[in-house]
Scaffold this active site. Structure first.
Site, mmCIF file in Angstrom:
data_model
loop_
_atom_site.group_PDB
_atom_site.id
_atom_site.type_symbol
_atom_site.label_atom_id
_atom_site.label_comp_id
_atom_site.label_asym_id
_atom_site.label_seq_id
_atom_site.Cartn_x
_atom_site.Cartn_y
_atom_site.Cartn_z
ATOM 1 C CE LYS A 1 8.729 -20.549 17.272
ATOM 2 N NZ LYS A 1 9.075 -19.499 16.303
ATOM 3 N NE ARG B 1 18.385 -19.412 11.053
ATOM 4 C CZ ARG B 1 17.959 -18.186 10.775
ATOM 5 N NH1 ARG B 1 18.829 -17.218 10.514
ATOM 6 N NH2 ARG B 1 16.673 -17.914 10.746
HETATM 7 N N1 BES Z 1 10.015 -22.779 12.965
HETATM 8 C C1 BES Z 1 10.212 -21.385 12.925
HETATM 9 C C2 BES Z 1 9.695 -20.748 11.636
HETATM 10 C C3 BES Z 1 8.202 -20.785 11.420
HETATM 11 C C4 BES Z 1 7.402 -19.726 11.823
HETATM 12 C C5 BES Z 1 7.609 -21.853 10.784
HETATM 13 C C6 BES Z 1 6.044 -19.763 11.610
HETATM 14 C C7 BES Z 1 6.247 -21.896 10.566
HETATM 15 C C8 BES Z 1 5.448 -20.849 10.979
HETATM 16 C C9 BES Z 1 11.700 -21.074 13.037
HETATM 17 O O1 BES Z 1 12.440 -21.940 13.812
HETATM 18 C C10 BES Z 1 11.816 -19.730 13.677
HETATM 19 O O2 BES Z 1 11.440 -19.612 14.803
HETATM 20 N N2 BES Z 1 12.334 -18.758 12.946
HETATM 21 C C11 BES Z 1 12.489 -17.457 13.447
HETATM 22 C C12 BES Z 1 13.865 -16.966 13.081
HETATM 23 C C13 BES Z 1 14.296 -15.710 13.776
HETATM 24 C C14 BES Z 1 14.452 -15.946 15.246
HETATM 25 C C15 BES Z 1 15.607 -15.264 13.166
HETATM 26 C C16 BES Z 1 11.403 -16.572 12.840
HETATM 27 O O3 BES Z 1 11.040 -16.796 11.683
HETATM 28 O O4 BES Z 1 10.911 -15.724 13.518
HETATM 29 MN MN MN Z 2 12.427 -21.409 15.852
#
Ligand code: BES
Ligand code: MN
Ligand code: ZN
Length: 505
Positions: free
Chosen positions: A284, A358
């Protein structure tokens, strides 16, 4: 916080702060008389309109009250249970701000309030106490105060030590029941907030399991923890894949609350327990990454809900399932393009290692169906940023294959203030998570990110007819910037689930 109920006459109560709550209707009707009785001129009411959460401090009573100070508390219309929760929270915040350590709330009118809210005294009092407990929550255990000046260090009297509710004798028992129930949900939700607020270096998977065990000991429910070897033996390939880059072993925690009598039904709750989500190899961006310590908020809500269900002795069987790990990059980490085999046998092409939630939920959902075949399965997860784009920070996304279940959850959201909004699970979205080389991809095509995540989860429910997924990415964590809310974990989901379990009792 010590909370109790008394039936002493209002004018005789000696306390640092006597609080008199009013609905807008009761203020019009009885405000002047009540104030006169306490020795105040009706003129003080010019600024006080009994708006929900409004607190007016009064000075200079004509000596008719034994209280040091008197405050008026606004309940708004007082027609919704939520009005009472909010008022309780605002009062607690005010009490902390003005540093009164103990207060008495005059609940003489509670029966009238219950009639106008079409509710019970117990339910209103429970919500009020819940609000008081949630509103006085602070996460300050990591502050040493070593950098504070001595005089500020001594000035520590911040918490509310004593909260007393006053009513006529005939309502005392109802008050006590409400207090007991509100204390349970409020403190279980605060326990969940503590877990969410603990930083990644202080809460690894094994710590989540330990927290569940401690919770089980408090609530009197059963907890089993699977360590890495057992997870390997079971073949939970999703959880193991996410854990590959970590220095800390994963855990899979199974909680079980069995009521004393025959259970009305069995409900399985699954909570995402990613203790820190760096994204893994699909790292990230650094901005805001620290908030990803909250990626286990689903797990925290599940533990909190189990404890509350057990302490409230609800007549339903509740199973809690928490897969836990952090998501880290390293030489051994899962890579984009890898194909893994989940506990279900379904193979997954990993398009993005940041779509890790997931993967671990897939195994837990399979486990829920296979081991328990429960009447209802609900998972709670901080699953997608896309859900925040769709619904913002105060509402959760709801996905369900059952209209009835979706309706029940929606209604519980309205009652508890933990609101959800339903999103679709139409088959059109299946296209978007197809993989050329495996059964399914963990990465959706462009758009509808929270829906494709839910569609992915659906594949692991093995045709179960009553499943719901609640994406709590938005409401589970309040960032410090702006707003009157206390920053950090909110414990979102505890109230919602407990309310649901009550309606299914
Ligand atoms: N934990 C994150 C989602 C999240 C984002 C929770 C911001 C709380 C605040 C999740 O694991 C994630 O990173 N999701 C990605 C999915 C994508 C890579 C398909 C996302 O939402 O960007
Ligand atoms: Mn994630
Ligand atoms: Zn995540």
């Amino acid at each position: 916080m010590n909370i109790s109920a008394i039936a002493d006459p209002v004018r005789k109560i000696s306390t640092a702060l006597l609080v008199v709550p009013f609905t807008s209707a009761s203020l019009k009707k009885n405000g002047a008389a009540l104030l006169a009785d306490l020795g105040f001129d009706a003129g003080v009411m010019e600024d006080f309109k009994a708006e929900n959460g409004q607190v007016a401090l009064l000075y200079g009573s004509a000596g008719k009250a034994s209280a040091e100070r008197v405050a008026l508390l606004g309940l708004g219309e007082g027609k919704k249970i939520e009005d009472y929760r909010k008022a309780g929270a605002m009062l607690a915040a005010k009490a902390i701000e003005i540093k009164v350590g103990s207060l008495v709330v005059d609940m003489t009118a509670i029966k009238t309030f219950a009639v106008s809210a079409k509710s019970s005294i117990q339910a209103l009092v429970s919500a009020f106490i819940e609000g008081g407990i949630l509103g006085s929550y602070r996460f300050d255990r990591l502050k040493s105060d070593k950098l504070k000046k001595k005089k500020d260090r001594d000035d520590k009297k911040k918490e509310i030590a004593e909260l007393v509710l006053r009513s006529d004798f005939s309502q005392l028992a109802a008050l006590e029941e409400g207090i007991a129930a509100g204390r349970i949900t409020g403190s279980c939700q605060n326990m969940a907030r503590d877990l969410v607020n603990l930083p990644g270096n202080m809460l690894q998977a094994e710590d989540i399991s330990r927290a569940a065990q401690d919770s089980g000991a408090r609530g009197g429910y059963e907890v089993r923890v699977f360590g890495k070897e057992e997870i390997e033996a079971l073949g939970m390939g999703g959880l193991l894949a996410v854990n590959k880059g970590s220095l800390h072993p994963p855990t899979f925690t199974v909680m079980e609350y069995n009521p004393a009598g025959k259970a009305a039904r069995t409900i399985a709750l699954v909570g995402k327990g990613v203790t820190f989500d760096s994204g893994g190899i699909s790292l990230k961006p650094s901005e805001g990454m620290g908030e990803m310590k909250s990626d286990m908020a689903g797990a925290a809500a599940v533990i909190g809900a189990l404890e509350a269900a057990a302490l409230l002795r609800l007549p339903v069987r509740v199973i809690g399932l928490v897969p836990a790990t952090d998501n880290m990059p390293s030489g051994s980490a899962l890579k984009p393009g890898d194909v893994i085999t989940t506990y279900s046998g379904i193979t997954v092409e990993v398009g993005n290692t940041d779509a890790e939630g997931r993967l671990i939920l897939a195994d837990a959902l399979t486990y829920a169906k296979k081991q328990y075949n429960p009447d209802i399965i609900i998972d709670l997860a901080t699953l997608t940023g896309a859900c925040i784009v769709a619904l913002g920070y105060s509402v959760a996304g709801l996905f369900s294959n059952s209209d009835k279940l979706a309706e029940d959850i929606y209604d519980a959201g309205q009652r508890t203030g933990e609101k959800v909004w339903r999103m679709p699970l139409w088959e059109e979205y299946d296209e978007m998570i197809k993989s050329d080389i495996a059964d399914v991809s963990n990465l959706g095509a462009r758009g509808a990110g929270s829906v494709t995540a839910a569609k992915f989860l659906e594949k692991f429910t093995d045709g179960h007819k009553k499943w719901a997924h609640i994406d709590i990415a938005g409401p589970s964590f309040a960032s410090g910037k702006g707003g009157a809310k206390v920053a950090g974990g909110t414990g979102f989901g505890v109230r919602l689930i407990v309310d649901l379990l009550k309606t299914w009792s």
